[in-house]
Design a protein around this motif. Structure first.
Motif, mmCIF file in Angstrom:
data_model
loop_
_atom_site.group_PDB
_atom_site.id
_atom_site.type_symbol
_atom_site.label_atom_id
_atom_site.label_comp_id
_atom_site.label_asym_id
_atom_site.label_seq_id
_atom_site.Cartn_x
_atom_site.Cartn_y
_atom_site.Cartn_z
ATOM 1 N N THR A 19 0.829 -1.203 0.000
ATOM 2 C CA THR A 19 0.000 0.000 0.000
ATOM 3 C C THR A 19 0.864 1.253 0.000
ATOM 4 O OG1 THR A 19 -1.718 -1.161 1.226
ATOM 5 C CG2 THR A 19 -1.804 1.238 1.268
ATOM 6 N N LEU A 20 1.918 1.240 0.811
ATOM 7 C CA LEU A 20 2.800 2.407 0.887
ATOM 8 C C LEU A 20 3.541 2.629 -0.432
ATOM 9 C CD1 LEU A 20 4.075 4.675 2.503
ATOM 10 C CD2 LEU A 20 5.654 3.024 3.511
ATOM 11 N N LEU A 21 4.025 1.540 -1.026
ATOM 12 C CA LEU A 21 4.714 1.667 -2.314
ATOM 13 C C LEU A 21 3.793 2.252 -3.375
ATOM 14 C CD1 LEU A 21 6.856 -1.531 -3.018
ATOM 15 C CD2 LEU A 21 7.626 0.810 -2.630
ATOM 16 N N GLN A 22 2.557 1.756 -3.418
ATOM 17 C CA GLN A 22 1.612 2.265 -4.421
ATOM 18 C C GLN A 22 1.353 3.749 -4.199
ATOM 19 O OE1 GLN A 22 -1.497 -0.576 -3.680
ATOM 20 N NE2 GLN A 22 -0.898 -1.895 -5.403
ATOM 21 N N TRP A 23 1.191 4.128 -2.948
ATOM 22 C CA TRP A 23 0.946 5.548 -2.640
ATOM 23 C C TRP A 23 2.144 6.389 -3.092
ATOM 24 C CZ3 TRP A 23 2.844 9.804 -0.345
ATOM 25 C CH2 TRP A 23 1.946 10.836 -0.063
ATOM 26 N N LEU A 24 3.353 5.925 -2.761
ATOM 27 C CA LEU A 24 4.556 6.696 -3.115
ATOM 28 C C LEU A 24 4.687 6.847 -4.623
ATOM 29 C CD1 LEU A 24 7.043 5.159 -0.542
ATOM 30 C CD2 LEU A 24 6.286 7.545 -0.594
ATOM 31 N N LEU A 25 4.409 5.774 -5.362
ATOM 32 C CA LEU A 25 4.556 5.847 -6.822
ATOM 33 C C LEU A 25 3.492 6.746 -7.442
ATOM 34 C CD1 LEU A 25 5.566 2.173 -7.671
ATOM 35 C CD2 LEU A 25 7.018 4.202 -7.576
ATOM 36 N N ASP A 31 8.005 10.290 -13.471
ATOM 37 C CA ASP A 31 8.058 8.960 -14.089
ATOM 38 C C ASP A 31 7.922 7.837 -13.057
ATOM 39 O OD1 ASP A 31 10.488 9.307 -12.900
ATOM 40 O OD2 ASP A 31 11.663 8.422 -14.522
ATOM 41 N N ALA A 32 7.518 8.190 -11.822
ATOM 42 C CA ALA A 32 7.432 7.173 -10.770
ATOM 43 C C ALA A 32 6.406 6.090 -11.099
ATOM 44 C CB ALA A 32 7.082 7.820 -9.427
ATOM 45 N N VAL A 71 12.772 8.364 -6.224
ATOM 46 C CA VAL A 71 11.590 8.593 -7.055
ATOM 47 C C VAL A 71 10.405 9.117 -6.246
ATOM 48 C CG1 VAL A 71 12.203 7.002 -8.881
ATOM 49 C CG2 VAL A 71 10.918 6.162 -6.923
ATOM 50 N N ALA A 72 10.468 9.009 -4.925
ATOM 51 C CA ALA A 72 9.384 9.555 -4.113
ATOM 52 C C ALA A 72 9.877 9.778 -2.696
ATOM 53 C CB ALA A 72 8.183 8.606 -4.094
ATOM 54 N N GLU A 73 9.305 10.796 -2.072
ATOM 55 C CA GLU A 73 9.672 11.099 -0.699
ATOM 56 C C GLU A 73 8.421 11.623 0.006
ATOM 57 O OE1 GLU A 73 13.274 13.320 -0.469
ATOM 58 O OE2 GLU A 73 13.314 13.270 1.713
ATOM 59 N N ALA A 74 8.210 11.186 1.257
ATOM 60 C CA ALA A 74 6.995 11.588 1.966
ATOM 61 C C ALA A 74 7.265 11.662 3.458
ATOM 62 C CB ALA A 74 5.863 10.596 1.694
ATOM 63 N N GLY A 75 6.403 12.373 4.136
ATOM 64 C CA GLY A 75 6.409 12.391 5.590
ATOM 65 C C GLY A 75 5.104 11.821 6.092
ATOM 66 N N GLY A 76 5.123 11.284 7.314
ATOM 67 C CA GLY A 76 3.899 10.719 7.873
ATOM 68 C C GLY A 76 4.092 10.390 9.332
ATOM 69 N N LYS A 77 3.121 9.676 9.892
ATOM 70 C CA LYS A 77 3.178 9.287 11.286
ATOM 71 C C LYS A 77 2.970 7.788 11.401
ATOM 72 C CE LYS A 77 2.038 12.395 15.107
ATOM 73 N NZ LYS A 77 3.156 13.262 14.872
ATOM 74 N N SER A 78 3.791 7.137 12.211
ATOM 75 C CA SER A 78 3.624 5.703 12.422
ATOM 76 C C SER A 78 2.472 5.475 13.391
ATOM 77 C CB SER A 78 4.909 5.104 12.991
ATOM 78 O OG SER A 78 4.967 5.322 14.382
ATOM 79 N N PRO A 79 1.960 4.227 13.452
ATOM 80 C CA PRO A 79 0.879 3.934 14.413
ATOM 81 C C PRO A 79 1.298 4.219 15.857
ATOM 82 C CG PRO A 79 1.140 2.130 12.851
ATOM 83 C CD PRO A 79 2.302 3.080 12.627
ATOM 84 N N GLU A 80 2.599 4.218 16.132
ATOM 85 C CA GLU A 80 3.086 4.524 17.484
ATOM 86 C C GLU A 80 3.116 6.028 17.739
ATOM 87 O OE1 GLU A 80 4.847 2.802 15.210
ATOM 88 O OE2 GLU A 80 4.905 0.731 15.932
#
Ligand SMILES: [Zn+2]
Length: 123
Positions: A19-25, A31-32, A71-80
């Motif tokens: 799921t994370l890979l798909q979101w990043l691409l 060209d991601a 090819v992609a970079e993001a920020g987010g929050k882990s479940p912790e």
């Protein structure tokens, strides 16, 4: 944190990694999206030993090494509740590494960021 070394593993992607890979691409460089077709063939061949969820991929042949393109970079929050950064690396036109790190440099184990927390960062 690569200083503690990567541990060899051999497994398929988890559903959260996929799921994370798909979101990043979908939110990455122009060209991601061309790498989307590789996701089904990817295996995980090593993981970071420090307790973070960083993993290395391989397609049919072995894992690629050497310099990478991001090819992609993001920020987010882990479940912790830990703020994390995510960087997706490509080597020789193959998805190669999903790097995840604590933006505050915390040295504690944590999981992948939840999809709804993700925000794409400019490359
Ligand atoms: Zn690590």
């Amino acid at each position: 944190m690569k200083s503690k070394g990567h541990i060899p593993v051999e497994r398929n992607l988890s559903s959260s990694e996929r799921t994370l890979l798909q979101w990043l691409l979908m939110h990455g460089s122009t060209d991601a999206s061309k790498y989307m077709s590789q996701i089904d063939s990817l295996r995980i061949v090593s993981k970071c030993g420090c307790g973070c969820p960083t993993v290395d991929f391989a397609l049919q042949s072995g894992r690629k090494v050497g310099g990478s393109d991001i090819v992609a970079e993001a920020g987010g929050k882990s479940p912790e509740g830990i703020s994390v950064g995510v960087i997706l690396h490509v080597r020789d036109d193959e998805l190669s590494e999903l790097e995840v790190y604590s933006t505050e440099g915390l040295d504690v184990p944590f999981s992948l960021p939840t999809p709804d927390s993700l925000e794409a960062l400019p490359l």
